[in-house]
Design a protein around this motif. Structure first.
Motif, PDB file in Angstrom:
ATOM      1  N   ILE A 178       5.672  24.537  -2.059  1.00 25.77           N
ATOM      2  CA  ILE A 178       5.400  24.702  -0.632  1.00 25.77           C
ATOM      3  C   ILE A 178       6.081  25.916  -0.032  1.00 25.77           C
ATOM      4  CG2 ILE A 178       4.810  22.313  -0.154  1.00 25.77           C
ATOM      5  CD1 ILE A 178       7.575  21.824   0.822  1.00 25.77           C
ATOM      6  N   ILE A 179       7.036  26.515  -0.751  1.00 28.23           N
ATOM      7  CA  ILE A 179       7.619  27.765  -0.249  1.00 28.23           C
ATOM      8  C   ILE A 179       6.506  28.795  -0.053  1.00 28.23           C
ATOM      9  CG2 ILE A 179       8.111  28.639  -2.590  1.00 28.23           C
ATOM     10  CD1 ILE A 179      10.158  29.362   0.557  1.00 28.23           C
ATOM     11  N   ALA A 180       5.407  28.593  -0.804  1.00 23.13           N
ATOM     12  CA  ALA A 180       4.281  29.515  -0.701  1.00 23.13           C
ATOM     13  C   ALA A 180       3.646  29.480   0.685  1.00 23.13           C
ATOM     14  CB  ALA A 180       3.234  29.163  -1.756  1.00 23.13           C
ATOM     15  N   VAL A 181       3.762  28.365   1.392  1.00 23.89           N
ATOM     16  CA  VAL A 181       3.069  28.220   2.669  1.00 23.89           C
ATOM     17  C   VAL A 181       3.614  29.161   3.742  1.00 23.89           C
ATOM     18  CG1 VAL A 181       2.435  26.622   4.496  1.00 23.89           C
ATOM     19  CG2 VAL A 181       2.345  25.880   2.126  1.00 23.89           C
ATOM     20  N   PRO A 182       4.935  29.137   4.055  1.00 26.95           N
ATOM     21  CA  PRO A 182       5.399  30.062   5.091  1.00 26.95           C
ATOM     22  C   PRO A 182       5.195  31.518   4.692  1.00 26.95           C
ATOM     23  CG  PRO A 182       7.264  29.094   3.957  1.00 26.95           C
ATOM     24  CD  PRO A 182       6.044  28.355   3.507  1.00 26.95           C
ATOM     25  N   THR A 183       5.351  31.798   3.402  1.00 24.24           N
ATOM     26  CA  THR A 183       5.143  33.154   2.922  1.00 24.24           C
ATOM     27  C   THR A 183       3.714  33.593   3.192  1.00 24.24           C
ATOM     28  OG1 THR A 183       6.715  32.654   1.191  1.00 24.24           O
ATOM     29  CG2 THR A 183       5.426  34.644   0.926  1.00 24.24           C
ATOM     30  N   GLY A 184       2.772  32.722   2.857  1.00 22.12           N
ATOM     31  CA  GLY A 184       1.371  33.028   3.125  1.00 22.12           C
ATOM     32  C   GLY A 184       1.120  33.216   4.612  1.00 22.12           C
TER      33      GLY A 184
ATOM     34  N   ALA B 234      24.252  40.918  -5.765  1.00 22.70           N
ATOM     35  CA  ALA B 234      23.249  40.523  -6.767  1.00 22.70           C
ATOM     36  C   ALA B 234      22.316  39.460  -6.204  1.00 22.70           C
ATOM     37  CB  ALA B 234      23.936  40.010  -8.029  1.00 22.70           C
ATOM     38  N   MET B 235      22.897  38.494  -5.476  1.00 23.09           N
ATOM     39  CA  MET B 235      22.077  37.409  -4.911  1.00 23.09           C
ATOM     40  C   MET B 235      21.076  37.949  -3.886  1.00 23.09           C
ATOM     41  SD  MET B 235      25.037  34.611  -4.315  1.00 23.09           S
ATOM     42  CE  MET B 235      26.229  34.430  -5.640  1.00 23.09           C
ATOM     43  N   ILE B 236      21.580  38.826  -2.982  1.00 25.39           N
ATOM     44  CA  ILE B 236      20.698  39.363  -1.952  1.00 25.39           C
ATOM     45  C   ILE B 236      19.600  40.209  -2.600  1.00 25.39           C
ATOM     46  CG2 ILE B 236      20.605  40.947   0.016  1.00 25.39           C
ATOM     47  CD1 ILE B 236      23.343  39.807   0.835  1.00 25.39           C
ATOM     48  N   CYS B 237      19.964  40.969  -3.655  1.00 24.20           N
ATOM     49  CA  CYS B 237      18.957  41.713  -4.430  1.00 24.20           C
ATOM     50  C   CYS B 237      17.887  40.757  -4.947  1.00 24.20           C
ATOM     51  CB  CYS B 237      19.612  42.389  -5.635  1.00 24.20           C
ATOM     52  SG  CYS B 237      20.185  44.042  -5.293  1.00 24.20           S
ATOM     53  N   GLY B 238      18.337  39.728  -5.650  1.00 24.66           N
ATOM     54  CA  GLY B 238      17.405  38.775  -6.247  1.00 24.66           C
ATOM     55  C   GLY B 238      16.535  38.110  -5.199  1.00 24.66           C
ATOM     56  N   TYR B 239      17.161  37.807  -4.054  1.00 26.67           N
ATOM     57  CA  TYR B 239      16.469  37.141  -2.957  1.00 26.67           C
ATOM     58  C   TYR B 239      15.395  38.051  -2.357  1.00 26.67           C
ATOM     59  CZ  TYR B 239      16.231  34.569   1.477  1.00 26.67           C
ATOM     60  OH  TYR B 239      15.827  33.849   2.562  1.00 26.67           O
ATOM     61  N   ALA B 240      15.715  39.355  -2.281  1.00 27.69           N
ATOM     62  CA  ALA B 240      14.800  40.304  -1.650  1.00 27.69           C
ATOM     63  C   ALA B 240      13.674  40.710  -2.602  1.00 27.69           C
ATOM     64  CB  ALA B 240      15.549  41.528  -1.154  1.00 27.69           C
ATOM     65  N   ILE B 241      14.000  40.924  -3.893  1.00 23.68           N
ATOM     66  CA  ILE B 241      12.983  41.481  -4.783  1.00 23.68           C
ATOM     67  C   ILE B 241      11.966  40.452  -5.247  1.00 23.68           C
ATOM     68  CG2 ILE B 241      14.325  43.450  -5.552  1.00 23.68           C
ATOM     69  CD1 ILE B 241      15.075  41.982  -8.026  1.00 23.68           C
ATOM     70  N   ILE B 242      12.256  39.157  -5.051  1.00 24.10           N
ATOM     71  CA  ILE B 242      11.234  38.156  -5.374  1.00 24.10           C
ATOM     72  C   ILE B 242       9.975  38.444  -4.567  1.00 24.10           C
ATOM     73  CG2 ILE B 242      12.087  36.551  -3.602  1.00 24.10           C
ATOM     74  CD1 ILE B 242      10.503  35.568  -6.926  1.00 24.10           C
ATOM     75  N   ALA B 243      10.167  39.158  -3.439  1.00 25.40           N
ATOM     76  CA  ALA B 243       9.026  39.494  -2.592  1.00 25.40           C
ATOM     77  C   ALA B 243       8.048  40.416  -3.314  1.00 25.40           C
ATOM     78  CB  ALA B 243       9.514  40.162  -1.311  1.00 25.40           C
TER      79      ALA B 243
ATOM     80  N   ALA C 273      13.079  29.428   4.618  1.00 28.73           N
ATOM     81  CA  ALA C 273      11.955  29.867   5.448  1.00 28.73           C
ATOM     82  C   ALA C 273      11.891  31.389   5.541  1.00 28.73           C
ATOM     83  CB  ALA C 273      12.059  29.254   6.836  1.00 28.73           C
ATOM     84  N   ILE C 274      13.051  32.059   5.648  1.00 27.17           N
ATOM     85  CA  ILE C 274      12.999  33.497   5.906  1.00 27.17           C
ATOM     86  C   ILE C 274      12.693  34.316   4.660  1.00 27.17           C
ATOM     87  CG2 ILE C 274      14.417  33.476   7.973  1.00 27.17           C
ATOM     88  CD1 ILE C 274      16.791  34.256   6.367  1.00 27.17           C
ATOM     89  N   ILE C 275      12.785  33.695   3.478  1.00 25.62           N
ATOM     90  CA  ILE C 275      12.368  34.427   2.276  1.00 25.62           C
ATOM     91  C   ILE C 275      10.911  34.863   2.438  1.00 25.62           C
ATOM     92  CG2 ILE C 275      11.677  32.306   1.071  1.00 25.62           C
ATOM     93  CD1 ILE C 275      13.073  35.458  -0.551  1.00 25.62           C
ATOM     94  N   ALA C 276      10.186  34.133   3.301  1.00 22.91           N
ATOM     95  CA  ALA C 276       8.781  34.457   3.526  1.00 22.91           C
ATOM     96  C   ALA C 276       8.623  35.822   4.179  1.00 22.91           C
ATOM     97  CB  ALA C 276       8.144  33.392   4.423  1.00 22.91           C
ATOM     98  N   VAL C 277       9.631  36.278   4.907  1.00 21.48           N
ATOM     99  CA  VAL C 277       9.486  37.516   5.665  1.00 21.48           C
ATOM    100  C   VAL C 277       9.366  38.749   4.765  1.00 21.48           C
ATOM    101  CG1 VAL C 277      10.518  38.989   7.421  1.00 21.48           C
ATOM    102  CG2 VAL C 277      10.564  36.525   7.706  1.00 21.48           C
ATOM    103  N   PRO C 278      10.333  39.003   3.857  1.00 22.44           N
ATOM    104  CA  PRO C 278      10.156  40.197   3.020  1.00 22.44           C
ATOM    105  C   PRO C 278       8.908  40.120   2.151  1.00 22.44           C
ATOM    106  CG  PRO C 278      11.922  38.837   2.161  1.00 22.44           C
ATOM    107  CD  PRO C 278      11.551  38.277   3.502  1.00 22.44           C
ATOM    108  N   THR C 279       8.579  38.902   1.700  1.00 20.53           N
ATOM    109  CA  THR C 279       7.380  38.724   0.896  1.00 20.53           C
ATOM    110  C   THR C 279       6.145  39.123   1.689  1.00 20.53           C
ATOM    111  OG1 THR C 279       8.503  36.874  -0.128  1.00 20.53           O
ATOM    112  CG2 THR C 279       6.154  37.087  -0.541  1.00 20.53           C
ATOM    113  N   GLY C 280       6.097  38.647   2.929  1.00 21.46           N
ATOM    114  CA  GLY C 280       4.974  39.011   3.785  1.00 21.46           C
ATOM    115  C   GLY C 280       4.925  40.505   4.025  1.00 21.46           C
TER     116      GLY C 280
END
Lengths: 280, 280, 280, 280
Positions: A226-232, C219-228, B225-232
């Motif tokens: 469901i993490i996919a939902v807010p991202t979408g 490293a964590m923030i990198c990993g968190y950001a690049i999953i995008a 929830a905010i991980i969705a932002v950079p992805t978007g």
């Protein structure tokens, strides 16, 4: 903003320009100095919280804290004086943050009991809210902000359904695992469910029974999917905004008769006045 | 690049072709050998760091290290000699990496104290930066790179707001949980907040009080929830680029009679006026 | 496929229809039974690995295992016999999986040493590859598959850059934290870096020094950001495919003269023959 | 709904309006009160599960529980009485939840054994399903819902392939690490694989051997990369829906002279032939 505006004083206007404005040289310099001071002040609070640092530099950091509080108070009063609309500023997001970032130190003076002082000293960390001011200077934030505003209802629905899922999984695990496996109460189990569904996974509470591990596995896959939902949601919102902007920018062609813009690429006649756009 | 160019020597040009070029057979062979040597060298450093391996093969790995350093130094000097623009190469991203990947071994020779030598031997691992060279050979990276560049300001705003959130949550948890629950200082609490908001969740520090668990839960849901932002952001940027490319291919053809654009690639007649687009 | 085809035998064709085909009633029934048997067989392997279950039902599960191996072997031989292109089947993805899912049990017979037998019994779990067959029956998988294929180069670049990042962070943490904090070697530190950057975060190895925690936070923030990045890549790819399909489907209008389709919505003349599409 | 509709009674219709409807003042008030009661009831169940709270307020919470069960039962019976289509309501999603949220307390009365009573008291937490009713009031949920429905087959394929991956990694790790490292059986290893691939990472089971850590690293990178797939699927689906909606608004207007479509919303003249679109 216009109706309540008082008669223009030269001094008041100049202060307003420097404190609230970004256009003048002095205004930009003021902002840069302010940001530096905020960063130094927050760093001082962070250092003060380290036991070994406070033992040596505690007195100096306390003085620094006082100095910054005085300076930020003067700044706040100048803002109150020079703003064109007092009520709007005081109750704005930044007005409230400006106030909250100077209050803690003063509260520590009014109630000088040692016990209270400790609590209030810790409250000073709320000063870090001041760092949020940095946001004001970033233009690009607006696009993100408007995308989030546009998606706010979808995000609320999403957050609510995640909360429901968390409560259900929490209650289920309380039934399955029980207090003997660390799931001491449903609120505690809900905490576990949040840790699990958000894929944080501390491991301070983890299932031990096969059934518990099975349900936990379901919760994990749920959270993972469901993490996919807010991202979408946010991606679609941002994409729509980018497209709208592109549609606007790529149609710079201007009608020679009525000066209307924003024509489609295949438009031959102005959509507003009906005349040919290009005479060629 | 043009103005500083010296008179063309045949040897210099040939070396430049082999070392910097990809077109010639020799240039490609050189690149392949270089990549193999980089991989072997990095592997040797990795193995050397394992206690049991160094006990047996330490001497051999040291010799190998020396050999590679000499070879890479020769390569670096040839690059300096053959480049058409010395300053540009030396201060380029790869020029700096090329230098940093040979320096550590030499520093170990200049200060031959045993204590220092150990530190420097460990510094040799910085050689792994050399592996970044592999990137140069991948064309597809450019699309990703330009998408990231296009989104860099949005990403900065995002990272900054995440940092603010992390500092606020860190300070809050320091107040709530305190040193007796492992939150020994605000920097330590900020470390916890990073571990939590990025959903890593080691569990080395975790909240024990109900209020702490509640705030931690909020932090987790925020992070989730905010991980969705950079992805978007990146998704929208990539999508816009893909669309723009498609649009370009589609819009390049213009009808000679009515100047209409946006024809399909297989269109032979203008969709607006019905005349042939290409007279061919 | 056409050239190597032998003269059509009625039996061979019928078997081929049942085993490889989906159109006939018998073919569909065969597939359903096969899937059921695969699920039962995998479940038996899973149960057999539980100590307490093997103690009681070990003999029965062993017999079941034998039975399934015999049945799957017959099925494999029938596939070899009835396929229209032997070489293509044997070296296809499913041909290899079909072989690997029966081999382990036979290897256990050829080398009947008790010690070996245990190893081989564990190898039987490779039979689970057989479950991958289920994939064959899902049509929707193709869209995903082609999107992944379309994005494969971008994903490779991404994976490679993540690996570089992981090696660099691993080496850095080995230097900073060292063996006394659990970072016993660079490979071990790389394992830690993978655990951290992918946001898994077991907590079996975690930084203790302030500098280590700072670098770990990076490293964590990198990993968190690049999953995008991969999300954006696949999202854009899927989106492009969906759009292409929409463009195709929404243009069902057909030219009355030349029967060409795929016209834009604003097209008045056929892009292929130049005649009016709608006479209206 | 139309055919089975009984003759309209004034009372029945009024109850239906209040309970099922949202249009009337009474209907909205009923919904608000119902939501408040659901929240209070769920909170009471959560508090009751905390040992220290039950010791003091257990009796009061039990009475509250009884009261709410009676009220919700009356509400359920009124729903049964006033619904225009009994069968449809009883077997609808909310009909089933409505029933399940009152059953547990009654089951506790029918089987008054102390032992059973404890189990049933815990079952009461299923009442939280009632909170799902809140969903009914959110309109925006529909867009999300239809996007998820549109993507359901792709998500199923994705979930199935993730499950296959999880079983394979679980079995592999059981072979590599074995019971002596905490991987006591394949189901247990599969639990570990879920914890790892979803990037939850409790750390209750973690690999100790170098090979195990290598395979675990692969599993993590897999999990990290494939999360992009559902995100891409849902993002593309939502994006397509947003675009379709935009396109619809844009394309609804047709030029009366040349039948061209796809005009901007502010267009007054046809972009193709230059005539007025609307004669108004």
């Amino acid at each position: 903003m216009g109706s309540e505006k008082s008669t223009p004083h030269t001094l008041k206007l100049r202060i307003n320009d420097v404190i609230f404005g970004y256009e003048s040289r002095a205004g930009r310099l003021f902002d840069v100095i302010l940001i530096c001071m905020i960063v130094i002040s927050v760093t001082a609070v962070l250092l003060d919280s380290i036991e070994s640092v406070r033992a040596v530099y505690g007195e100096f950091l306390f003085q620094l804290e006082l100095l910054f509080t005085v300076l930020f108070t003067i700044e706040y009063l100048l803002r109150l004086y020079s703003t064109s609309n007092l009520r709007r500023y005081v109750f704005s997001f930044y007005g409230i943050i400006d106030l909250f970032s100077i209050l803690p130190t003063y509260i520590a003076f009014l109630f000088p009991t040692a016990q209270y002082l400790i609590v209030i000293r810790i409250m000073r960390v709320l000063r870090i809210f001041r760092i949020l001011k940095l946001f004001r200077y970033m233009g690009e934030a607006n696009l993100l902000y408007s995308a989030l505003i546009g998606a706010r209802r979808k995000i609320l629905v999403f957050l609510f359904s995640v909360l429901t899922l968390i409560i259900i999984f929490g209650a289920l695990m309380f039934i399955i695992e029980g207090p003997e496996n660390g799931f001491t109460s449903i609120p505690e189990s809900i905490y576990w469910a949040i840790v699990t569904i958000t894929t944080v996974g501390y491991g301070d509470i983890s299932p031990n029974t096969p059934l518990g591990q099975f349900v936990a596995g379901l919760a994990m896959i749920c959270g993972y999917a469901i993490i996919a939902v807010p991202t979408g949601i946010i991606g679609a919102e941002l994409m729509a905004e980018v497209q709208q902007r592109n549609r606007r920018t790529r149609n710079d062609r201007e009608c020679v008769s009525c000066k209307a813009k924003d024509h489609d690429l295949d438009a031959r006649f102005c959509k507003i006045c009906g005349n040919r756009i290009h005479q060629a």
